[in-house]
Write an enzyme that holds these catalytic residues in place. Structure first.
Site, PDB file in Angstrom:
ATOM      1  N   SER A 291       0.821  -1.200   0.000  1.00 29.09           N
ATOM      2  CA  SER A 291       0.000   0.000   0.000  1.00 29.09           C
ATOM      3  C   SER A 291       0.863   1.261   0.000  1.00 29.09           C
ATOM      4  O   SER A 291       1.968   1.274   0.556  1.00 29.09           O
ATOM      5  CB  SER A 291      -0.909   0.015   1.233  1.00 29.09           C
ATOM      6  OG  SER A 291      -1.535   1.273   1.398  1.00 29.09           O
TER       7      SER A 291
ATOM      8  N   TYR B  55      -2.319   5.572  -4.192  1.00 27.50           N
ATOM      9  CA  TYR B  55      -3.255   6.656  -3.947  1.00 27.50           C
ATOM     10  C   TYR B  55      -2.719   7.899  -4.660  1.00 27.50           C
ATOM     11  O   TYR B  55      -1.523   8.192  -4.595  1.00 27.50           O
ATOM     12  CB  TYR B  55      -3.362   6.975  -2.453  1.00 27.50           C
ATOM     13  CG  TYR B  55      -4.124   5.967  -1.631  1.00 27.50           C
ATOM     14  CD1 TYR B  55      -5.447   5.656  -1.926  1.00 27.50           C
ATOM     15  CD2 TYR B  55      -3.534   5.351  -0.543  1.00 27.50           C
ATOM     16  CE1 TYR B  55      -6.152   4.750  -1.164  1.00 27.50           C
ATOM     17  CE2 TYR B  55      -4.235   4.439   0.239  1.00 27.50           C
ATOM     18  CZ  TYR B  55      -5.546   4.142  -0.081  1.00 27.50           C
ATOM     19  OH  TYR B  55      -6.244   3.245   0.684  1.00 27.50           O
TER      20      TYR B  55
ATOM     21  N   LYS C 195      -8.659  -0.204  -8.702  1.00 30.10           N
ATOM     22  CA  LYS C 195      -9.243  -0.818  -7.512  1.00 30.10           C
ATOM     23  C   LYS C 195     -10.302   0.106  -6.919  1.00 30.10           C
ATOM     24  O   LYS C 195     -10.057   1.295  -6.734  1.00 30.10           O
ATOM     25  CB  LYS C 195      -8.154  -1.091  -6.479  1.00 30.10           C
ATOM     26  CG  LYS C 195      -8.633  -1.800  -5.217  1.00 30.10           C
ATOM     27  CD  LYS C 195      -7.451  -2.067  -4.292  1.00 30.10           C
ATOM     28  CE  LYS C 195      -7.862  -2.860  -3.068  1.00 30.10           C
ATOM     29  NZ  LYS C 195      -8.768  -2.101  -2.176  1.00 30.10           N
TER      30      LYS C 195
ATOM     31  N   HIS D 183     -13.669  -1.294  -0.613  1.00 33.39           N
ATOM     32  CA  HIS D 183     -12.609  -0.961   0.345  1.00 33.39           C
ATOM     33  C   HIS D 183     -12.834  -1.657   1.686  1.00 33.39           C
ATOM     34  O   HIS D 183     -12.569  -1.103   2.756  1.00 33.39           O
ATOM     35  CB  HIS D 183     -12.517   0.553   0.550  1.00 33.39           C
ATOM     36  CG  HIS D 183     -11.124   1.042   0.836  1.00 33.39           C
ATOM     37  ND1 HIS D 183     -10.294   1.525  -0.137  1.00 33.39           N
ATOM     38  CD2 HIS D 183     -10.408   1.120   1.993  1.00 33.39           C
ATOM     39  CE1 HIS D 183      -9.138   1.886   0.399  1.00 33.39           C
ATOM     40  NE2 HIS D 183      -9.177   1.650   1.697  1.00 33.39           N
TER      41      HIS D 183
END
Length: 421
Positions: A136, A160, A276, A300
């Site tokens: 992540s 992100y 995603k 999520h």
């Protein structure tokens, strides 16, 4: 009449075969865990409430999470009888490479808070099992360290898009340089969801010590010893780590993320790119027009928009619409190998586990992650054999019925609009 006799001493000793006791407490508790649910119970006992609830909890009333788990319970399997499946092959091809099992490890944030081995344990266990590991953006191990932990396995990176785009671009370049083969462009987190358990626990990064924290830590000294005697938590992309999880996310994420950002990242990234957080059929179509290689149906883990669509229920519709043109994957709610088998039967090309992996990590570090993978492997093999299926490719929609619990009510305005088309 049955003739009775005195038992022979040798026969008694044959019956009294005692199992050799396991003296290692970690090995003992992990070997006694037969399901992911068992690992969760161990994790809850061994982890302070704030860290456990961060993993175990979801947004607001946690409806999305519970519905997602329940959807897998509401499944009926249809086995083929008199069809031997003596040798089961669980391997699959996914995004240009192989995986020994039809699942990989999903990206999880703040992972070393759960247990100090964190992403190092997950990546090493994934490499040993021959499955992909996803790091992540908010991970607590660097891209380069994950590569060292899993030097020969498949590493994926979850991205992100941040307010400072240069941070995101730099991470993309580092992941490519380190040989990560797939990028997960995440679209369901423009702002942080309201995770009530975290607010009630006063959960922050790094953990703040209060009277309640101390009282909760007393029966779990091993967690604090590990936390205080290992390197300080460092995040892959955040220079400031103070504040609640929601505050950290809101300071880093950008609600203006758009298809233009996807276009930029697509041009930068040399490998496979998947999006995603897909939650509608319409968005699935749009994304294909922007050159993505795959989609991850996900809400999520129920941690963002509560009452969001259930990915497993959405799966057949998306596969029917775009399954021939894109790799469709799924996460959220997976707790057993049977859940994975059901997903593959309904057209998913791959699945991802998040909480299941973290329960194992909290229960026993690297060995706990190994145990999670082994439990799921065994459940997948057993379910496939009982269905009369030797390979994952043989799984078909006919093997599964999704039982209906919640029936959508037709919106009159939508129905009127459809009649005019």
């Amino acid at each position: 009449m049955i003739r009775r006799q005195f038992p022979h001493p040798n026969e008694i000793f044959d019956l009294l075969k005692f199992k050799k006791p396991e003296l290692n407490p970690k090995k003992r508790r992990l070997s006694n865990a037969l399901t992911v649910s068992d690992l969760r119970k161990i994790a809850k006992r061994r982890t302070p409430a704030a860290a456990f609830d961060y993993t175990d909890g979801a947004a607001e009333e946690e409806i999305s999470m519970h519905r997602s788990v329940q959807a897998f319970r509401d499944v009926e399997f249809h086995p083929d009888i008199l069809k031997p499946a003596e040798h089961v092959n669980t391997s699959v091809q996914i995004l240009g490479g192989s995986s020994a099992l039809p699942f990989g490890i999903a990206p999880t944030g703040f992972t070393r808070l759960m247990q100090t081995q964190g992403e190092h344990a997950g990546a090493a266990a994934a490499g040993a099992a021959g499955i992909p590991f996803t790091l992540s953006t908010l991970g607590t191990a660097s891209i380069e360290d994950v590569k060292k932990a899993n030097p020969h396995g498949r590493n994926w990176f979850q991205l992100y898009v941040m307010r400072d785009r240069e941070i995101s671009y730099g991470l993309v370049e580092r992941a490519a340089k380190a040989g990560f083969d797939t990028l997960m462009f995440t679209v369901d987190t423009p702002i942080a969801g309201h995770r009530l358990r975290d607010s009630r626990n006063g959960f922050s990064i790094p953990p703040q010590i209060s009277l309640g924290t101390v009282l909760n830590a007393i029966p779990r000294p091993w967690w604090w010893i590990d936390f205080l005697t290992t390197p300080k938590l460092e995040f892959a992309s955040l220079s400031s780590t103070g504040g609640t999880v929601g505050e950290l996310l809101n300071s880093a994420m950008d609600p203006t993320i758009s298809y233009e950002d996807l276009k930029v990242i697509r041009e930068m990234w040399p490998g496979k790119i998947v999006v995603k957080g897909v939650q509608t059929v319409e968005d699935s179509h749009r994304l294909l027009d922007h050159g993505v290689d795959g989609l991850v149906l996900s809400n999520h883990g129920g941690r963002q928009l509560d009452r969001a669509p259930v990915p497993f229920q959405l799966l057949p519709k998306v596969v029917r619409e775009v399954g021939k043109d894109a790799t469709v994957m799924i996460d959220t709610g997976i707790r057993t190998g049977a859940d994975i088998v059901a997903s593959m039967a309904l057209g998913a090309k791959f699945t991802l586990i998040g909480r299941a992996y973290l329960y194992g990590l909290m229960a026993g570090g690297r060995e706990g992650v190994d145990r999670t993978i082994e439990i799921l492997r065994t459940e997948i093999e057993r379910t496939m054999a009982l269905l009369g299926v030797s390979t994952v490719e043989e799984l078909e929609p006919r093997h599964v019925t999704q039982l209906q619990r919640l029936t959508p009510i037709q919106n009159d305005a939508v129905e009127a609009a459809e009649r005019t088309l």
